[in-house]
Design a protein around this motif. Structure first.
Motif, PDB file in Angstrom:
ATOM      1  N   LEU A  80       0.806  -1.222   0.000  1.00 26.23           N
ATOM      2  CA  LEU A  80       0.000   0.000   0.000  1.00 26.23           C
ATOM      3  C   LEU A  80       0.839   1.273   0.000  1.00 26.23           C
ATOM      4  CD1 LEU A  80      -2.763  -0.983   2.600  1.00 26.23           C
ATOM      5  CD2 LEU A  80      -2.991  -0.892   0.115  1.00 26.23           C
ATOM      6  N   GLU A  81       2.008   1.252   0.601  1.00 24.14           N
ATOM      7  CA  GLU A  81       2.726   2.491   0.868  1.00 24.14           C
ATOM      8  C   GLU A  81       4.045   2.626   0.129  1.00 24.14           C
ATOM      9  OE1 GLU A  81       3.146   2.920   5.061  1.00 24.14           O
ATOM     10  OE2 GLU A  81       0.979   2.818   5.471  1.00 24.14           O
ATOM     11  N   SER A  82       4.377   1.702  -0.740  1.00 31.97           N
ATOM     12  CA  SER A  82       5.642   1.814  -1.465  1.00 31.97           C
ATOM     13  C   SER A  82       5.489   1.264  -2.869  1.00 31.97           C
ATOM     14  CB  SER A  82       6.761   1.058  -0.728  1.00 31.97           C
ATOM     15  OG  SER A  82       6.510  -0.338  -0.750  1.00 31.97           O
ATOM     16  N   THR A  83       6.456   1.549  -3.698  1.00 30.14           N
ATOM     17  CA  THR A  83       6.514   1.009  -5.053  1.00 30.14           C
ATOM     18  C   THR A  83       7.926   0.505  -5.316  1.00 30.14           C
ATOM     19  OG1 THR A  83       7.032   3.207  -5.933  1.00 30.14           O
ATOM     20  CG2 THR A  83       4.707   2.536  -5.953  1.00 30.14           C
ATOM     21  N   PRO A  84       8.088  -0.481  -6.190  1.00 28.07           N
ATOM     22  CA  PRO A  84       9.439  -0.962  -6.503  1.00 28.07           C
ATOM     23  C   PRO A  84      10.233   0.091  -7.259  1.00 28.07           C
ATOM     24  CG  PRO A  84       7.826  -2.003  -7.932  1.00 28.07           C
ATOM     25  CD  PRO A  84       7.047  -1.212  -6.919  1.00 28.07           C
ATOM     26  N   ARG A  85      11.526   0.045  -7.121  1.00 29.10           N
ATOM     27  CA  ARG A  85      12.380   1.042  -7.758  1.00 29.10           C
ATOM     28  C   ARG A  85      12.266   0.942  -9.281  1.00 29.10           C
ATOM     29  NH1 ARG A  85      18.988   1.551  -7.065  1.00 29.10           N
ATOM     30  NH2 ARG A  85      19.218   3.483  -8.333  1.00 29.10           N
ATOM     31  N   GLY A  86      11.968   2.095  -9.899  1.00 26.76           N
ATOM     32  CA  GLY A  86      11.863   2.162 -11.345  1.00 26.76           C
ATOM     33  C   GLY A  86      10.578   1.610 -11.910  1.00 26.76           C
ATOM     34  N   GLN A  87       9.603   1.236 -11.064  1.00 23.88           N
ATOM     35  CA  GLN A  87       8.338   0.699 -11.539  1.00 23.88           C
ATOM     36  C   GLN A  87       7.194   1.360 -10.768  1.00 23.88           C
ATOM     37  OE1 GLN A  87       8.305  -3.666 -11.634  1.00 23.88           O
ATOM     38  NE2 GLN A  87      10.549  -3.654 -11.465  1.00 23.88           N
ATOM     39  N   THR A  88       5.974   1.105 -11.225  1.00 30.26           N
ATOM     40  CA  THR A  88       4.829   1.645 -10.498  1.00 30.26           C
ATOM     41  C   THR A  88       4.162   0.609  -9.604  1.00 30.26           C
ATOM     42  OG1 THR A  88       3.579   1.357 -12.545  1.00 30.26           O
ATOM     43  CG2 THR A  88       4.326   3.574 -12.024  1.00 30.26           C
ATOM     44  N   PRO A  89       3.628  -0.538 -10.132  1.00 31.24           N
ATOM     45  CA  PRO A  89       2.987  -1.471  -9.198  1.00 31.24           C
ATOM     46  C   PRO A  89       3.916  -2.600  -8.793  1.00 31.24           C
ATOM     47  CG  PRO A  89       2.371  -2.039 -11.435  1.00 31.24           C
ATOM     48  CD  PRO A  89       3.386  -0.933 -11.535  1.00 31.24           C
ATOM     49  N   TRP A  90       3.678  -3.154  -7.621  1.00 27.51           N
ATOM     50  CA  TRP A  90       4.369  -4.373  -7.217  1.00 27.51           C
ATOM     51  C   TRP A  90       3.784  -5.561  -7.962  1.00 27.51           C
ATOM     52  CZ3 TRP A  90       8.730  -4.729  -4.611  1.00 27.51           C
ATOM     53  CH2 TRP A  90       9.096  -3.739  -3.696  1.00 27.51           C
ATOM     54  N   SER A  91       4.624  -6.528  -8.273  1.00 28.03           N
ATOM     55  CA  SER A  91       4.176  -7.833  -8.751  1.00 28.03           C
ATOM     56  C   SER A  91       4.421  -8.844  -7.639  1.00 28.03           C
ATOM     57  CB  SER A  91       4.940  -8.253 -10.004  1.00 28.03           C
ATOM     58  OG  SER A  91       6.321  -8.460  -9.711  1.00 28.03           O
ATOM     59  N   THR A  92       3.770 -10.007  -7.726  1.00 25.19           N
ATOM     60  CA  THR A  92       3.970 -11.019  -6.690  1.00 25.19           C
ATOM     61  C   THR A  92       5.429 -11.470  -6.636  1.00 25.19           C
ATOM     62  OG1 THR A  92       3.279 -12.715  -8.276  1.00 25.19           O
ATOM     63  CG2 THR A  92       1.606 -11.857  -6.756  1.00 25.19           C
ATOM     64  N   ARG A  93       6.035 -11.613  -7.791  1.00 24.75           N
ATOM     65  CA  ARG A  93       7.430 -12.050  -7.815  1.00 24.75           C
ATOM     66  C   ARG A  93       8.365 -10.966  -7.274  1.00 24.75           C
ATOM     67  NH1 ARG A  93       5.031 -14.627 -12.091  1.00 24.75           N
ATOM     68  NH2 ARG A  93       5.567 -16.838 -12.367  1.00 24.75           N
ATOM     69  N   GLY A  94       8.105  -9.707  -7.649  1.00 29.33           N
ATOM     70  CA  GLY A  94       8.950  -8.624  -7.177  1.00 29.33           C
ATOM     71  C   GLY A  94       8.864  -8.449  -5.675  1.00 29.33           C
ATOM     72  N   LEU A  95       7.636  -8.511  -5.133  1.00 30.13           N
ATOM     73  CA  LEU A  95       7.478  -8.342  -3.697  1.00 30.13           C
ATOM     74  C   LEU A  95       8.014  -9.551  -2.933  1.00 30.13           C
ATOM     75  CD1 LEU A  95       6.504  -6.425  -1.553  1.00 30.13           C
ATOM     76  CD2 LEU A  95       4.207  -7.374  -1.767  1.00 30.13           C
ATOM     77  N   ALA A  96       7.851 -10.737  -3.526  1.00 29.05           N
ATOM     78  CA  ALA A  96       8.409 -11.926  -2.885  1.00 29.05           C
ATOM     79  C   ALA A  96       9.929 -11.828  -2.792  1.00 29.05           C
ATOM     80  CB  ALA A  96       7.995 -13.172  -3.665  1.00 29.05           C
ATOM     81  N   GLN A  97      10.569 -11.347  -3.841  1.00 30.09           N
ATOM     82  CA  GLN A  97      12.021 -11.195  -3.818  1.00 30.09           C
ATOM     83  C   GLN A  97      12.448 -10.139  -2.812  1.00 30.09           C
ATOM     84  OE1 GLN A  97      13.674 -10.201  -7.626  1.00 30.09           O
ATOM     85  NE2 GLN A  97      15.783 -10.526  -6.987  1.00 30.09           N
ATOM     86  N   PRO A 156      -2.755  -4.803  -6.990  1.00 27.86           N
ATOM     87  CA  PRO A 156      -1.930  -3.676  -7.461  1.00 27.86           C
ATOM     88  C   PRO A 156      -1.874  -3.548  -8.981  1.00 27.86           C
ATOM     89  CG  PRO A 156      -0.786  -4.949  -5.766  1.00 27.86           C
ATOM     90  CD  PRO A 156      -1.987  -5.733  -6.154  1.00 27.86           C
ATOM     91  N   HIS A 157      -2.122  -4.638  -9.701  1.00 28.98           N
ATOM     92  CA  HIS A 157      -2.020  -4.585 -11.160  1.00 28.98           C
ATOM     93  C   HIS A 157      -3.229  -3.912 -11.798  1.00 28.98           C
ATOM     94  CE1 HIS A 157      -4.475  -8.107 -10.268  1.00 28.98           C
ATOM     95  NE2 HIS A 157      -4.947  -8.068 -11.495  1.00 28.98           N
ATOM     96  N   ARG A 158      -4.300  -3.695 -11.023  1.00 29.19           N
ATOM     97  CA  ARG A 158      -5.516  -3.120 -11.574  1.00 29.19           C
ATOM     98  C   ARG A 158      -5.625  -1.645 -11.211  1.00 29.19           C
ATOM     99  NH1 ARG A 158     -10.848  -6.459 -10.665  1.00 29.19           N
ATOM    100  NH2 ARG A 158     -11.500  -4.805 -12.097  1.00 29.19           N
ATOM    101  N   THR A 159      -6.284  -0.902 -12.071  1.00 30.31           N
ATOM    102  CA  THR A 159      -6.557   0.505 -11.801  1.00 30.31           C
ATOM    103  C   THR A 159      -7.916   0.852 -12.380  1.00 30.31           C
ATOM    104  OG1 THR A 159      -5.730   2.777 -12.041  1.00 30.31           O
ATOM    105  CG2 THR A 159      -5.418   1.305 -13.912  1.00 30.31           C
ATOM    106  N   ASP A 160      -8.545   1.848 -11.842  1.00 30.78           N
ATOM    107  CA  ASP A 160      -9.864   2.273 -12.293  1.00 30.78           C
ATOM    108  C   ASP A 160      -9.877   3.793 -12.380  1.00 30.78           C
ATOM    109  OD1 ASP A 160     -12.451   2.103 -13.143  1.00 30.78           O
ATOM    110  OD2 ASP A 160     -13.155   0.900 -11.451  1.00 30.78           O
ATOM    111  N   THR A 161     -10.943   4.348 -12.897  1.00 25.67           N
ATOM    112  CA  THR A 161     -11.032   5.796 -13.063  1.00 25.67           C
ATOM    113  C   THR A 161     -12.210   6.350 -12.258  1.00 25.67           C
ATOM    114  OG1 THR A 161     -12.434   5.563 -15.035  1.00 25.67           O
ATOM    115  CG2 THR A 161     -10.052   5.688 -15.371  1.00 25.67           C
ATOM    116  N   PHE A 162     -12.135   7.602 -11.914  1.00 29.08           N
ATOM    117  CA  PHE A 162     -13.245   8.290 -11.268  1.00 29.08           C
ATOM    118  C   PHE A 162     -13.080   9.778 -11.513  1.00 29.08           C
ATOM    119  CE2 PHE A 162     -10.007   9.058  -8.184  1.00 29.08           C
ATOM    120  CZ  PHE A 162     -10.376  10.204  -7.508  1.00 29.08           C
TER     121      PHE A 162
END
Length: 363
Positions: free
Chosen positions: A103-120, A140-146
């Motif tokens: 919820l509060e961070s993102t991987p370096r150089g990317q926007t959403p976390w993936s399961t593999r990235g967060l697991a590593q 995290p892979h999904r986004t919506d508009t409002f």
């Protein structure tokens, strides 16, 4: 003469009755839990176990079991007890770390976390991260508009329009009016491959445009009957012609309430004069960026999904013929849309969105 021990009466409180009704009929309830709730509700009606078993088509033992469990433990007794199994290997602190990091961070150089990235990054397995995400509803892979409406009269307009939906006036008709503009007549560059067992329908990614048309539609609130008119252009003159069509189809003795958006063609001088000459017509404008409150948009979604999106049209005439046919079929057996959200619920939801957007901005 009755034999055996007399059964304890099963009497429900109002809260228990409401909760059991929810469990028994809610779509998201587990089937086993919903069935148990229906057993208890039937027992609370004063029926004997045999009558309940016959009514719900279940075994006599099942009825006796859940009647006894409820009398002993009330609502808590309907839920399954924790089952034995291997001890947890993931601590609460590790679960919290996954949730907070998602919820509060993102991987370096990317926007959403993936399961593999967060697991590593955390040293846990990919499946562990995936299970935690599912448990907390994180995607995290999904986004919506409002879009929040900046309309200064938002509250008044919401209460006005929803009031018409939930309590329509007597001796009057309510129409939700809008235009679906620039509908394209699209033809694929190659023939379609039709649906077959084990194979979805396939079509080419490219297409040929053969022109556009605009659909003017008025959805009658009580019946969901649609008045439609097609025009090649989308101006106030065409909108005035459509108003004439609506007027011709409404009996002279009825008031008419029109729900429309803030598009410029609805507010020109020619339209204002038209309404000024017809005092039985009352216009209700939706809030800015509030087209979602106009029920005809829901009908536009249906015609798009059921007829336009997957259609193949070699000319605008073919497209218009298909739209007219869809309206005719719809009007043969229309099913009214039912508005369920009250104005207070809608405004509370908007307030929550506004609060979340204001607190998420960096100070």
């Amino acid at each position: 003469m009755r034999t055996g021990r007399p059964k304890r009466p099963l009497i429900l409180t109002e809260d228990e009755q409401e909760r059991l009704q929810s469990l028994a009929h809610r779509a998201r309830s587990q089937p086993a839990l919903a069935r148990r709730a229906r057993v208890v509700l039937a027992c609370a009606e004063g029926l004997e176990n045999k009558s309940v078993a016959k009514k719900l088509r279940c075994s006599l033992g099942m009825v006796g079991k859940w009647r006894s469990r409820f009398l002993e433990m009330r609502l808590e007794g309907l839920y399954d007890e924790p089952r034995p199994g291997a001890p947890r290997k993931i601590t609460d602190a590790q679960v919290e770390q996954i949730v907070v990091q998602t919820l509060e961070s993102t991987p370096r150089g990317q926007t959403p976390w993936s399961t593999r990235g967060l697991a590593q990054a955390t040293g846990l397995s990919r499946m562990t991260v995936s299970r935690i995400w599912r448990a907390f509803g994180l995607q995290p892979h999904r986004t919506d508009t409002f879009k929040l409406s900046p309309d200064p009269l938002l509250i008044e307009k919401v209460r006005d329009i929803v009031g018409l939906y939930m309590n329509p006036p007597d001796h009057a008709l309510v129409f939700c009016v809008d235009e679906k503009s620039q509908i394209q007549a699209l033809d694929r560059t190659q023939p379609l491959l039709p649906l077959r067992p084990g194979q979805a329908e396939r079509r080419t990614h490219d297409y040929q445009r053969h022109g556009t048309t605009s659909l003017f539609a008025a959805l009658e609130l009580k019946t969901s009957r649609v008045i439609g008119q097609l025009h090649r252009r989308h101006r106030s003159s065409e909108f005035r012609q459509f108003l004439d069509v609506i007027e011709a189809q409404v009996p002279a003795g009825l008031e008419v309430h029109l729900i429309v958006d803030n598009y410029g063609t609805h507010k020109t001088a020619i339209i204002r004069k038209w309404f000024a000459k017809r005092p039985r017509f009352h216009v209700h404008f939706t809030p800015t960026y509030g087209s979602w409150i106009n029920l005809v948009e829901r009908w536009f979604a249906e015609i798009t999904n059921k007829r336009i999106r997957r259609g193949v049209f070699r000319s605008v005439k073919e497209l218009e013929a298909a739209i007219r046919e869809y309206i005719d079929v719809h009007n043969q057996n229309p099913k009214p849309f039912v508005w369920t959200k009250t104005p207070d619920q809608i405004l509370a939801s908007i307030a929550r969105f506004a609060q979340r957007t204001s607190t998420s901005q960096p100070s």
